[in-house]
Design a protein around this motif. Structure first.
Motif, PDB file in Angstrom:
ATOM      1  N   PHE A   1     -50.920  26.712   6.156  1.00 27.64           N
ATOM      2  CA  PHE A   1     -49.760  27.573   5.935  1.00 27.64           C
ATOM      3  C   PHE A   1     -50.090  28.859   5.168  1.00 27.64           C
ATOM      4  CE2 PHE A   1     -48.087  23.307   6.571  1.00 27.64           C
ATOM      5  CZ  PHE A   1     -47.124  23.546   7.538  1.00 27.64           C
ATOM      6  N   LEU A   2     -51.316  29.000   4.689  1.00 27.08           N
ATOM      7  CA  LEU A   2     -51.718  30.232   4.009  1.00 27.08           C
ATOM      8  C   LEU A   2     -51.898  31.348   5.045  1.00 27.08           C
ATOM      9  CD1 LEU A   2     -54.311  28.997   1.347  1.00 27.08           C
ATOM     10  CD2 LEU A   2     -52.055  29.989   0.904  1.00 27.08           C
ATOM     11  N   LYS A   3     -51.188  32.417   4.877  1.00 27.76           N
ATOM     12  CA  LYS A   3     -51.248  33.513   5.847  1.00 27.76           C
ATOM     13  C   LYS A   3     -52.338  34.507   5.457  1.00 27.76           C
ATOM     14  CE  LYS A   3     -46.443  33.081   7.298  1.00 27.76           C
ATOM     15  NZ  LYS A   3     -45.150  33.764   7.515  1.00 27.76           N
ATOM     16  N   ILE A   4     -53.582  34.100   5.708  1.00 29.09           N
ATOM     17  CA  ILE A   4     -54.747  34.927   5.395  1.00 29.09           C
ATOM     18  C   ILE A   4     -55.583  35.052   6.659  1.00 29.09           C
ATOM     19  CG2 ILE A   4     -56.815  35.145   3.972  1.00 29.09           C
ATOM     20  CD1 ILE A   4     -55.442  33.454   1.863  1.00 29.09           C
ATOM     21  N   ASP A   5     -55.935  36.270   7.027  1.00 29.23           N
ATOM     22  CA  ASP A   5     -56.678  36.515   8.264  1.00 29.23           C
ATOM     23  C   ASP A   5     -58.154  36.160   8.146  1.00 29.23           C
ATOM     24  OD1 ASP A   5     -54.396  37.419   9.559  1.00 29.23           O
ATOM     25  OD2 ASP A   5     -54.691  39.486   8.890  1.00 29.23           O
ATOM     26  N   ASN A   6     -58.685  36.195   6.923  1.00 30.84           N
ATOM     27  CA  ASN A   6     -60.094  35.892   6.707  1.00 30.84           C
ATOM     28  C   ASN A   6     -60.292  34.375   6.622  1.00 30.84           C
ATOM     29  OD1 ASN A   6     -62.688  35.455   5.573  1.00 30.84           O
ATOM     30  ND2 ASN A   6     -62.663  37.502   4.667  1.00 30.84           N
ATOM     31  N   PRO A   7     -60.977  33.759   7.603  1.00 29.30           N
ATOM     32  CA  PRO A   7     -61.135  32.297   7.606  1.00 29.30           C
ATOM     33  C   PRO A   7     -61.859  31.768   6.374  1.00 29.30           C
ATOM     34  CG  PRO A   7     -61.723  33.217   9.741  1.00 29.30           C
ATOM     35  CD  PRO A   7     -61.571  34.374   8.803  1.00 29.30           C
ATOM     36  N   VAL A   8     -62.876  32.485   5.902  1.00 27.61           N
ATOM     37  CA  VAL A   8     -63.632  32.027   4.735  1.00 27.61           C
ATOM     38  C   VAL A   8     -62.736  32.007   3.500  1.00 27.61           C
ATOM     39  CG1 VAL A   8     -65.574  32.521   3.215  1.00 27.61           C
ATOM     40  CG2 VAL A   8     -65.803  32.878   5.683  1.00 27.61           C
ATOM     41  N   MET A   9     -61.978  33.076   3.294  1.00 27.46           N
ATOM     42  CA  MET A   9     -61.068  33.131   2.153  1.00 27.46           C
ATOM     43  C   MET A   9     -59.939  32.111   2.309  1.00 27.46           C
ATOM     44  SD  MET A   9     -58.995  36.431   0.634  1.00 27.46           S
ATOM     45  CE  MET A   9     -60.569  37.286   0.334  1.00 27.46           C
ATOM     46  N   ASP A  10     -59.475  31.939   3.545  1.00 31.48           N
ATOM     47  CA  ASP A  10     -58.391  30.998   3.818  1.00 31.48           C
ATOM     48  C   ASP A  10     -58.787  29.580   3.425  1.00 31.48           C
ATOM     49  OD1 ASP A  10     -55.957  30.079   4.704  1.00 31.48           O
ATOM     50  OD2 ASP A  10     -56.539  30.000   6.806  1.00 31.48           O
ATOM     51  N   TRP A  11     -59.944  29.133   3.915  1.00 34.38           N
ATOM     52  CA  TRP A  11     -60.412  27.786   3.585  1.00 34.38           C
ATOM     53  C   TRP A  11     -60.835  27.666   2.130  1.00 34.38           C
ATOM     54  CZ3 TRP A  11     -59.742  23.494   6.345  1.00 34.38           C
ATOM     55  CH2 TRP A  11     -59.469  23.626   7.712  1.00 34.38           C
ATOM     56  N   GLY A  12     -61.385  28.754   1.578  1.00 33.27           N
ATOM     57  CA  GLY A  12     -61.786  28.728   0.171  1.00 33.27           C
ATOM     58  C   GLY A  12     -60.598  28.546  -0.756  1.00 33.27           C
ATOM     59  N   LEU A  13     -59.537  29.326  -0.521  1.00 28.15           N
ATOM     60  CA  LEU A  13     -58.326  29.189  -1.332  1.00 28.15           C
ATOM     61  C   LEU A  13     -57.658  27.845  -1.077  1.00 28.15           C
ATOM     62  CD1 LEU A  13     -56.712  32.750  -1.112  1.00 28.15           C
ATOM     63  CD2 LEU A  13     -57.723  31.653  -3.114  1.00 28.15           C
ATOM     64  N   GLY A  14     -57.710  27.394   0.185  1.00 27.68           N
ATOM     65  CA  GLY A  14     -57.137  26.090   0.502  1.00 27.68           C
ATOM     66  C   GLY A  14     -57.813  24.971  -0.264  1.00 27.68           C
ATOM     67  N   LEU A  15     -59.136  25.054  -0.386  1.00 27.13           N
ATOM     68  CA  LEU A  15     -59.889  24.041  -1.121  1.00 27.13           C
ATOM     69  C   LEU A  15     -59.597  24.106  -2.614  1.00 27.13           C
ATOM     70  CD1 LEU A  15     -62.057  21.848  -1.350  1.00 27.13           C
ATOM     71  CD2 LEU A  15     -63.788  23.662  -1.367  1.00 27.13           C
ATOM     72  N   MET A  16     -59.622  25.314  -3.167  1.00 24.12           N
ATOM     73  CA  MET A  16     -59.429  25.467  -4.615  1.00 24.12           C
ATOM     74  C   MET A  16     -58.006  25.111  -5.043  1.00 24.12           C
ATOM     75  SD  MET A  16     -61.608  28.829  -5.768  1.00 24.12           S
ATOM     76  CE  MET A  16     -60.817  29.932  -4.594  1.00 24.12           C
ATOM     77  N   LEU A  17     -57.012  25.656  -4.324  1.00 28.73           N
ATOM     78  CA  LEU A  17     -55.628  25.470  -4.731  1.00 28.73           C
ATOM     79  C   LEU A  17     -55.050  24.160  -4.199  1.00 28.73           C
ATOM     80  CD1 LEU A  17     -54.340  29.128  -4.188  1.00 28.73           C
ATOM     81  CD2 LEU A  17     -55.123  28.057  -6.305  1.00 28.73           C
ATOM     82  N   GLY A  18     -55.153  23.971  -2.883  1.00 26.06           N
ATOM     83  CA  GLY A  18     -54.587  22.766  -2.282  1.00 26.06           C
ATOM     84  C   GLY A  18     -55.399  21.520  -2.574  1.00 26.06           C
ATOM     85  N   GLY A  19     -56.695  21.574  -2.267  1.00 26.31           N
ATOM     86  CA  GLY A  19     -57.551  20.425  -2.508  1.00 26.31           C
ATOM     87  C   GLY A  19     -57.667  20.088  -3.984  1.00 26.31           C
ATOM     88  N   GLY A  20     -57.738  21.121  -4.815  1.00 28.46           N
ATOM     89  CA  GLY A  20     -57.851  20.898  -6.257  1.00 28.46           C
ATOM     90  C   GLY A  20     -56.623  20.223  -6.841  1.00 28.46           C
TER      91      GLY A  20
END
Length: 201
Positions: free
Chosen positions: A96-115
């Motif tokens: 659901f993160l609206k980020i066009d950059n896949p690396v940043m998208d998954w990185g933020l997903g891991l840090m914020l969501g996964g964390g």
């Protein structure tokens, strides 16, 4: 200010945090909401709203919830749930993160969501261990029911009121983080106190 981005981020992170209570419940709620067109996952994650995805998540949710009411198996599941909650939280937040950059998208997903999912899962595991130690596991079904209710309740809240759910879950994450830090200090203190003194020369 891009409110659409903020709301979608709060939605994803809120659902991800709920994976710390139960792994499949937030995914099931997200699937139902997407099927009803209440929310819309990002491109590449449309499988969440498909009928096969909904059925599989429903079956997985029933199995997971039922397993936590089986004595001894609940503590075993906690061991497996730790990495699974991080993976599920990362997947949901990234959906659901609206980020066009896949690396940043998954990185933020891991840090914020996964964390956040990992912290809540670790906190609930700590509560379950405490329940097992003090009641011999008799109170574990009560803990499991509370976790089920929290997972369903917060997941629905994240879909309907993402900003409010994000704030509430942020407080929950801070609470569990503080409990884990306190427990860590206790374990460290006990470990250092048991260390033998060096021999006198």
């Amino acid at each position: 200010m891009n409110w659409d981005w903020i709301i979608s981020a709060c939605l994803g992170i809120g659902l991800a945090a709920c994976c710390g209570f139960r792994i499949f419940v937030p995914m099931l709620i997200a699937s139902i909401a997407a099927k009803l067109h209440i929310i819309a996952p990002m491109q590449g994650f449309e499988w969440i709203s498909t009928t096969p995805g909904l059925l599989l998540l429903g079956i997985a949710t029933l199995v997971e919830i039922g397993a936590y009411y089986i004595p001894w198996l609940d503590n075993v599941l906690d061991t497996l749930a730790a990495p699974a909650a991080i993976v599920a939280g990362t997947l949901l937040s990234t959906s659901f993160l609206k980020i066009d950059n896949p690396v940043m998208d998954w990185g933020l997903g891991l840090m914020l969501g996964g964390g956040s999912a990992g912290l809540i899962q670790a906190g609930t595991s700590l509560l379950r261990l405490g329940s097992t130690a003090t009641t011999g596991g008799l109170a574990n079904p009560v803990v499991a029911t509370t976790e089920n209710a929290a997972s369903f309740g917060f997941s629905i809240l994240a879909v309907l009121l993402p900003l409010f759910a994000f704030v509430v879950l942020f407080v929950v994450v801070l609470f569990f983080a503080a409990q884990l830090a306190r427990k860590g200090r206790v374990w460290f203190t006990r470990a250092t106190q048991r260390r033998p003194l060096p021999p006198k020369i």
